[in-house]
Enzyme design. Structure first.
Site, short mmCIF file in Angstrom:
data_model
loop_
_atom_site.label_atom_id
_atom_site.label_comp_id
_atom_site.label_asym_id
_atom_site.label_seq_id
_atom_site.Cartn_x
_atom_site.Cartn_y
_atom_site.Cartn_z
N ASP A 39 0.84 -1.20 0.00
CA ASP A 39 0.00 0.00 0.00
C ASP A 39 0.87 1.24 0.00
OD1 ASP A 39 -2.41 1.39 -0.01
OD2 ASP A 39 -2.65 1.33 2.16
N GLU A 40 0.31 2.34 -0.44
CA GLU A 40 1.00 3.64 -0.48
C GLU A 40 2.29 3.56 -1.30
OE1 GLU A 40 -0.61 6.12 0.46
OE2 GLU A 40 -1.80 5.66 2.23
N GLN A 42 3.33 5.12 -3.73
CA GLN A 42 3.92 6.41 -4.12
C GLN A 42 4.94 6.92 -3.11
OE1 GLN A 42 0.79 6.12 -2.94
NE2 GLN A 42 0.38 7.79 -1.53
N CYS A 96 -16.03 13.14 -7.41
CA CYS A 96 -15.70 14.54 -7.16
C CYS A 96 -16.64 15.12 -6.11
CB CYS A 96 -15.81 15.34 -8.46
SG CYS A 96 -15.45 17.11 -8.26
#
Length: 151
Positions: A39-40, A42, A96
């Site tokens: 996970d994560e 980035q 959004c």
């Protein structure tokens, strides 16, 4: 949210091991492991690409979740390289918060120019291309500074 679990914003969780660097993952994966979830993605450096390729080469299924863009809409390394070598890609979109359209951007709401600022709904929200404003946090930072200095 946790040192011993991956936890979603909706409080779903699964046991996990925290690592400081991608190479540490290799030491944690047992020989009989079939699936490795990361996970994560980035927040790792480019070494994650080599680790993922190594594990996949051992026949393990490697699933990596992470943001592909930072708050300014720039590619978030190492995700572009992982996307290039992945056999399968699932790009999920949020909704959004402004208009209800599919959202692919992360709108930073707080004043900061740091690339990584840990936060949840208080600091970020999902936005579509039309509602996304990459400079919103910079304007917030200037307004906050003006308020402090009385300008």
């Amino acid at each position: 949210y946790s040192e011993t679990h991956i936890v979603s914003h909706s409080a779903m969780k699964i046991e996990s091991e925290a690592v400081a660097a991608a190479h540490e993952i290799l030491a944690l994966v047992k020989s009989d492991t079939e699936v490795v979830g990361i996970d994560e993605g980035q927040f790792f450096d480019q070494e994650l690409v080599a680790v993922a390729n190594h594990l996949a080469g051992q026949g393990k299924r490697v699933v990596i979740a992470g943001l592909d863009m930072d708050y300014l809409g720039r590619p978030f390394e190492p995700m572009p390289l992982l996307l290039a070598v992945a056999e399968d890609i699932t790009k999920t979109r949020a909704i959004c918060v402004c208009c209800g359209s599919p959202a692919t951007y992360t709108q930073r709401l707080i004043a900061s120019r740091e690339r990584v600022v840990v936060g949840a709904a208080d600091a970020y929200e999902a936005r579509c291309r039309a509602c996304y404003d990459p400079h919103l946090s910079e304007r917030a930072e200037r307004a906050e500074k003006a308020e402090r200095t009385g300008e």
